[in-house]
Write an enzyme that holds these catalytic residues in place. Sequence first.
Site, PDB file in Angstrom:
ATOM      1  N   SER A 153       2.489   6.759   7.520  1.00 28.74           N
ATOM      2  CA  SER A 153       1.894   5.696   7.171  1.00 28.74           C
ATOM      3  C   SER A 153       0.315   6.195   6.868  1.00 28.74           C
ATOM      4  CB  SER A 153       1.526   4.233   7.508  1.00 28.74           C
ATOM      5  OG  SER A 153       1.369   3.431   6.975  1.00 28.74           O
ATOM      6  N   ASP A 249       9.470  -0.912   0.588  1.00 26.43           N
ATOM      7  CA  ASP A 249       8.090  -0.745   0.981  1.00 26.43           C
ATOM      8  C   ASP A 249       7.068  -0.683  -0.198  1.00 26.43           C
ATOM      9  OD1 ASP A 249       5.924   0.305   2.008  1.00 26.43           O
ATOM     10  OD2 ASP A 249       6.701   2.159   2.770  1.00 26.43           O
ATOM     11  N   HIS A 279       8.518  -1.168   5.404  1.00 29.16           N
ATOM     12  CA  HIS A 279       7.571  -0.335   5.958  1.00 29.16           C
ATOM     13  C   HIS A 279       7.505  -0.595   7.377  1.00 29.16           C
ATOM     14  CE1 HIS A 279       3.890   2.389   5.418  1.00 29.16           C
ATOM     15  NE2 HIS A 279       3.545   1.571   6.472  1.00 29.16           N
TER      16      HIS A 279
END
Length: 307
Positions: A153, A249, A279
């Site tokens: 991320s 996501d 995500h």
Amino acid sequence: MAKYNLNPQYKILTHFKLPLWKWPAVPLQAAMRTWPVKSDDKVQVITEKIPGPDGNRIPVHIMRPKGLNGNAPCFFYIHGGGFYFPSAPYHYSFAKEYAWRAGCVVVYPDYRLAPKYPYPAAAEDCWAAYCWMTENASKLGIDTTRIAVGGDSAGGDLAAVMTLMARDRKAPAKPMFQLLIYPVTDRRMGTPSAKAYRDVPVWNAALSEKMWAYYLPKVPTEHIEYASPMEAESFEGLPEAYVEVAEFDSLRDEGKAYADALEAAGVKVTRHETHGTPHGFEFLSNAPLTKATVRHRAEVLKEAFQR
């Protein structure tokens, strides 16, 4: 959330979203930083506090599998959390698993966090830790010809930034591989998935907007790519990459676009997409798909080091 056909392993996440604005940031971050990172029966952990770019001290965790001798490969791992959340216990757990499965030292910086410390604090903290690592490679037992960088991320963003900085700042020891896990890459958020997934569980485009407002309150006049790597003028000379994305996501398509940009510049890219996943699905670290995915990443890393 029924419109998102999540893998049954992650159905429990259906109504979960990270509380990016509900509690005061500094007390929340301080409370989360109390989570310990400890040695276990497979991996020894030592923490150093190194000089930071603004006179701060950066905690850096060095994770070395027990019995790993000689100059070993190194994985410089940067945790995610929207540039806002500190390391979570599963980050530490996965980092140690990467160390022992891939047979490498993991160097893990705990960088400063937004909104108190917006860009470029996180990027420059990670760069300071990367330089410290290479300067102390002999002491750490690290082979500087086998350094990989990676993260999940926001950590994926910072890992990509490390490859750009190493190239642009002519680092004497450059990474030879990058492992990007559903990475943040583009502040502009113009992709189809960013437009489609505004209410998906765990993390979504609405939270990404808040993240960028915290991390990048003022757009820099130069080197925007050190915040938003998709905006780099060139991707040439960057290391081989593994780019992983998740199906549901908001960041999925910017990860794919970054892989496209690397390939267009002649960089070898291996792609992987997890299906039925939001995500941050690895938040459920004991789910079978999470365990399999972490093992797969470690194997990719091991193979890269062996090449």
